[in-house]
Design an enzyme around this catalytic site. Structure first.
Site, PDB file in Angstrom:
ATOM      1  N   LYS A   1       5.074  11.359 -15.568  1.00 55.14           N
ATOM      2  CA  LYS A   1       5.677  11.134 -14.070  1.00 55.14           C
ATOM      3  C   LYS A   1       4.655  10.215 -13.477  1.00 55.14           C
ATOM      4  O   LYS A   1       3.459  10.647 -13.486  1.00 55.14           O
ATOM      5  CB  LYS A   1       5.729  12.665 -13.493  1.00 55.14           C
ATOM      6  CG  LYS A   1       6.814  13.434 -14.330  1.00 55.14           C
ATOM      7  CD  LYS A   1       8.054  13.121 -13.953  1.00 55.14           C
ATOM      8  CE  LYS A   1       9.159  14.018 -14.625  1.00 55.14           C
ATOM      9  NZ  LYS A   1      10.599  13.634 -14.395  1.00 55.14           N
ATOM     10  N   ASP A  41       7.906   7.898 -15.436  1.00 57.53           N
ATOM     11  CA  ASP A  41       9.241   8.168 -14.696  1.00 57.53           C
ATOM     12  C   ASP A  41       8.620   8.198 -13.235  1.00 57.53           C
ATOM     13  O   ASP A  41       7.899   9.194 -12.698  1.00 57.53           O
ATOM     14  CB  ASP A  41       9.609   9.299 -15.201  1.00 57.53           C
ATOM     15  CG  ASP A  41      11.023   9.933 -14.572  1.00 57.53           C
ATOM     16  OD1 ASP A  41      11.167   9.525 -13.606  1.00 57.53           O
ATOM     17  OD2 ASP A  41      11.357  11.199 -14.969  1.00 57.53           O
ATOM     18  N   GLU A  75      11.384   4.903 -15.678  1.00 50.51           N
ATOM     19  CA  GLU A  75      12.444   5.576 -15.405  1.00 50.51           C
ATOM     20  C   GLU A  75      12.849   5.838 -13.817  1.00 50.51           C
ATOM     21  O   GLU A  75      11.753   6.078 -13.117  1.00 50.51           O
ATOM     22  CB  GLU A  75      12.338   6.918 -16.143  1.00 50.51           C
ATOM     23  CG  GLU A  75      13.401   7.962 -15.853  1.00 50.51           C
ATOM     24  CD  GLU A  75      13.616   8.946 -16.748  1.00 50.51           C
ATOM     25  OE1 GLU A  75      12.898   8.751 -18.116  1.00 50.51           O
ATOM     26  OE2 GLU A  75      13.807   9.933 -16.763  1.00 50.51           O
ATOM     27  N   GLU A 108      19.848  10.342 -14.678  1.00 52.44           N
ATOM     28  CA  GLU A 108      20.190  11.749 -14.408  1.00 52.44           C
ATOM     29  C   GLU A 108      20.737  11.894 -13.182  1.00 52.44           C
ATOM     30  O   GLU A 108      21.203  13.026 -12.899  1.00 52.44           O
ATOM     31  CB  GLU A 108      18.695  12.348 -14.869  1.00 52.44           C
ATOM     32  CG  GLU A 108      17.903  12.156 -13.315  1.00 52.44           C
ATOM     33  CD  GLU A 108      16.478  12.844 -13.656  1.00 52.44           C
ATOM     34  OE1 GLU A 108      15.492  12.294 -14.415  1.00 52.44           O
ATOM     35  OE2 GLU A 108      16.143  13.951 -13.019  1.00 52.44           O
ATOM     36  N   ASP A 110      23.403  12.364 -18.351  1.00 54.46           N
ATOM     37  CA  ASP A 110      23.108  13.902 -17.957  1.00 54.46           C
ATOM     38  C   ASP A 110      24.255  14.582 -18.383  1.00 54.46           C
ATOM     39  O   ASP A 110      25.462  14.280 -18.005  1.00 54.46           O
ATOM     40  CB  ASP A 110      22.684  13.965 -16.546  1.00 54.46           C
ATOM     41  CG  ASP A 110      22.085  15.254 -16.202  1.00 54.46           C
ATOM     42  OD1 ASP A 110      20.992  15.658 -16.118  1.00 54.46           O
ATOM     43  OD2 ASP A 110      23.036  16.337 -16.235  1.00 54.46           O
ATOM     44  N   HIS A 150      19.057  12.533 -20.583  1.00 54.95           N
ATOM     45  CA  HIS A 150      18.105  13.294 -19.918  1.00 54.95           C
ATOM     46  C   HIS A 150      18.110  14.527 -20.111  1.00 54.95           C
ATOM     47  O   HIS A 150      19.334  15.118 -20.364  1.00 54.95           O
ATOM     48  CB  HIS A 150      18.533  12.766 -18.419  1.00 54.95           C
ATOM     49  CG  HIS A 150      17.574  13.881 -17.330  1.00 54.95           C
ATOM     50  ND1 HIS A 150      18.288  15.064 -16.770  1.00 54.95           N
ATOM     51  CD2 HIS A 150      16.634  14.121 -16.982  1.00 54.95           C
ATOM     52  CE1 HIS A 150      17.790  15.852 -15.926  1.00 54.95           C
ATOM     53  NE2 HIS A 150      16.493  15.048 -16.040  1.00 54.95           N
ATOM     54  N   GLY A 195      15.639  18.625 -20.152  1.00 56.76           N
ATOM     55  CA  GLY A 195      14.769  19.580 -19.288  1.00 56.76           C
ATOM     56  C   GLY A 195      15.824  20.594 -18.425  1.00 56.76           C
ATOM     57  O   GLY A 195      16.923  20.770 -18.818  1.00 56.76           O
ATOM     58  N   GLU A 208      15.387  13.449 -24.627  1.00 54.93           N
ATOM     59  CA  GLU A 208      14.240  14.062 -23.975  1.00 54.93           C
ATOM     60  C   GLU A 208      14.176  15.390 -24.254  1.00 54.93           C
ATOM     61  O   GLU A 208      15.045  16.203 -24.567  1.00 54.93           O
ATOM     62  CB  GLU A 208      14.442  13.991 -22.352  1.00 54.93           C
ATOM     63  CG  GLU A 208      13.177  14.554 -21.591  1.00 54.93           C
ATOM     64  CD  GLU A 208      13.431  14.199 -20.150  1.00 54.93           C
ATOM     65  OE1 GLU A 208      14.717  13.959 -19.530  1.00 54.93           O
ATOM     66  OE2 GLU A 208      12.441  14.287 -19.453  1.00 54.93           O
TER      67      GLU A 208
END
Lengths: 453, 453
Positions: free
Chosen positions: B237, B265, B291, B318, B341, B368, B370, B399
């Protein structure tokens, strides 16, 4: 959680009313009108709307309250109401907002709620919810100031107005300095233009003749009535059937003659190729603009359509989700008319951004209205545009749809084809107490009565 | 209103289960995990997420149920749940969907609810709600078929798959015939590629080292661990502080060496100019992609950034609200990587449209994941892409974020840096019964326990 304690917009004690008044509650009501029975509001994408409002009241510890709403067309109005309720912790306990800085801080705190932001970001139900609360806060502040919103807002300094705007994602098209320049250029003539509004009103056009569910006779009769009422522009819904559209537009043109503008509105019905082909068939009737030819999300499609149908103008906005999409529509030359909506985006603050973007690109703003309360609200924004931003009504006109105004305490009034400048304090979103009782969904007498029949 | 009686998608009796099983209830639960306490998931825009799911169960008259969810990050999960509940009348009473045609009809009916459409259209809370229901219906159908979703969907004929897609607003970029060509070209090798997935899995990358709230030591340790675990790509990130990003990215590059890809990202943090300037500073560390450099709504901004930062790839998805925005990102050359997503758009049907669009433009899809359940769901979609659409894993990677999987009955598993192909029937969205009890908000013991401390 108490307002102002979660790290954005500053602690609740640092802004607001000098006399200590606070917002003590955020109430939300689900109000619906059974408009689908009359086909008022019927178009190619919305055959049976029940015009509705998720209505918000900011209750205060003392003095006037604030009113706002999100407009929907029926089912889902309860979801919209729930989304507004989810914002209560940002406003309850907060001092009553009074200044531009107070209103900027409130808007920034609402937009900046990172958990709620996930639900958009800045679009759809969540964004309309915060727009309703921001508008209610503006209504409250204007009531406290004893001014109609258009006077309250256009009386702020250029610096204060620039301070209302969230410039995130805008800087490739509009910087704060450019916005300040636009506002400063309009500053000298403010008083004169405000006086002109009070004297002459603001130009309007009427959509009342053109709903898709109406018969040819009703259309022709209402078009004739529009002329008699002083309008020099009307709008027809299109996009259901090409044959019907050719016949209806031909009929309307025959009734109103060559000098009255006729806009057409496809309500997002078409893909690019269909839009271009369809408008080629309607072109002989000289349509003034084609509104919502395709998806409101599709900047590139609007640009392609605009290139192909010129000199017919392309208009959109009532479903444009936020300033970022308006920015792109302007950057791409995809719209000739910006139809901002009072209740779709993040309230007054984001609409100020949209007015400034349109001014930067020299594109006229002609607000979307109709629905529930949109005529009441957008007239203020168009008047701010005239007094403090663009400084002109050239090529500008506010939509007028003559229904549901009787439910508002400060209803929009159009005379001789022009909106009368509102004089009462506030943003005009307040519904009458009887309406709140009668039309509450699902337990108000209008709805329980329908079920019994 | 009973499902199937309001004019879209045909009467409820015309499609569905031959044995007469019906959907008898749509239940929705508000499930939240207190992730903000550990800073898992912290990034430049989302400092304190509580990962959450508005969880939907389609109860049936007989046999397996269907499970779906919308992912949110805390506040507003109740609003998301209310939006899902508002769709109940479209599914309750409906025959259990079994075929591609059943699933196409259900999706079309949900997207076509004109009153609910006003709340989007096709974006935000309302769209995620219908996506959750569509995904639950796919889960149900795949369970009934006894197949994991990726096998169920990639076993359909090209004609059936094209029939799933709503081509409205797509025809200027992708026609049904072009989609059919893409699917037919991939048809011959399907069985071989499915076998390869079972044998080798699907490439993954890990975001676990890179959350913004982590210390340098934790970052370095987790990056080392990623290598040891067999990953050849990690993600960090960025966007909080340039100095921090330079230091962190330099540290990560030092740890992983020159041959492991490092994506970065920014979670929508920047305007165009900032994005370009910032990436210039990070370029010496050879980032693989940037990203979400800016607003997910801003096609033109992504295009400008992509031109300026090339050969660094631009990725987003996402928060891309629907197929219309993905279409434009591809048309404008604004993305080099499509990060669909599972829970942001209108479910499997719209994600099939997005896979086809990406294939048409030759841009790789790297989903995407998580959040809650996204790893579980998107692996199916990436595998469909490989088996039935693009036919390749070249430049493609899913991911992987290693948290919250223990709450699912069919958790995603990554071994040696690759997702294992799921084998259990369904779409893997089912949460464990204990989780539904423990994490229910606000009255589950995990939440009442937090309040007591």
């Amino acid at each position: 959680m108490t307002a102002g304690t979660d790290g954005r917009g500053g602690p609740a004690g640092t802004t607001g009313s000098g006399d200590g008044d606070r917002i003590v509650a955020l109430d939300v009501l689900d109000i619906r009108f059974p408009t689908s029975r009359e086909l008022d509001g019927s178009d190619a994408m919305n055959p049976d709307p029940d015009y509705s409002a998720a209505y918000v009241v900011l209750r205060t510890s003392n003095g006037p309250e604030g009113y706002g709403l999100a407009f929907t067309i029926g089912r889902g109005n309860d979801v919209q109401a729930a989304a507004i309720r989810s914002l209560a912790h940002h406003v309850v306990g907060r001092p009553v907002p009074e200044t531009a800085a107070d209103l900027a801080a409130l808007s920034a705190e609402l937009v900046g709620d990172s958990q709620l932001r996930w639900l958009g970001p800045e679009k759809g139900v969540a964004h309309m919810a915060l727009g309703a609360v921001v508008n209610a806060a503006w209504d409250l502040a204007a009531r406290r100031a004893g001014l109609p919103l258009w006077r309250f807002l256009s009386g702020m300094t250029p610096e204060e107005i620039v301070g209302l705007v969230d410039f995130r994602y805008l800087s490739d098209a509009l910087t704060p300095d450019e916005a300040l320049d636009i506002l400063r250029r309009a500053e000298p003539g403010r008083a004169e233009r405000a006086a002109a509004l009070v004297r002459d009103g603001y130009p309007a056009y009427t959509t009342s003749p053109g709903w898709l569910g109406y018969t040819d006779d009703k259309l022709a009769g209402l078009a004739r009535q529009a002329l008699a009422d002083g309008f020099d522009m009307i709008k027809l819904k299109v996009g259901g059937s090409l044959d019907d559209d050719v016949r209806r537009l031909g009929l309307a043109r025959e009734v109103v003659g060559p000098d009255v503008r006729i806009a057409v509105d496809a309500n997002q019905r078409w893909d690019v190729g269909t839009a271009i082909a369809w408008m080629r068939e309607l072109a002989p009737f000289d349509p003034y603009w084609i509104e919502e030819p395709t998806s409101p999300d599709d900047v590139l499609a609007h640009a392609a359509i605009a290139r192909a149908v010129s000199p017919i103008r392309v208009a959109t906005g009532e479903h444009v989700q936020n300033r970022v999409v308006f920015k792109q529509l302007l950057q791409a030359g995809a719209v000739d008319v910006v139809q901002l909506d009072a209740c779709r985006v993040g309230g007054v603050n984001e609409n100020v951004a949209i007015l400034l973007l349109a001014a930067k690109f020299g594109v006229p703003v002609c607000p979307h209205a109709g629905g529930v309360g949109l005529c009441e609200l957008v007239r203020h924004l168009a008047m701010v545009d005239f007094v403090a931003v663009s400084g002109t009504t050239e090529g500008r006109v506010i939509e007028w749809v003559d229904h549901l105004h009787e439910h508002f305490t400060d209803p929009a009034v159009v005379r001789g084809g022009r909106y009368v400048a509102p004089a009462e304090p506030g943003f005009s979103a307040r519904l009458r107490d009887e309406t709140l009782t009668d039309y509450r969904y699902p337990d108000g007498p209008v709805w329980t009565g329908l079920e019994e029949r």
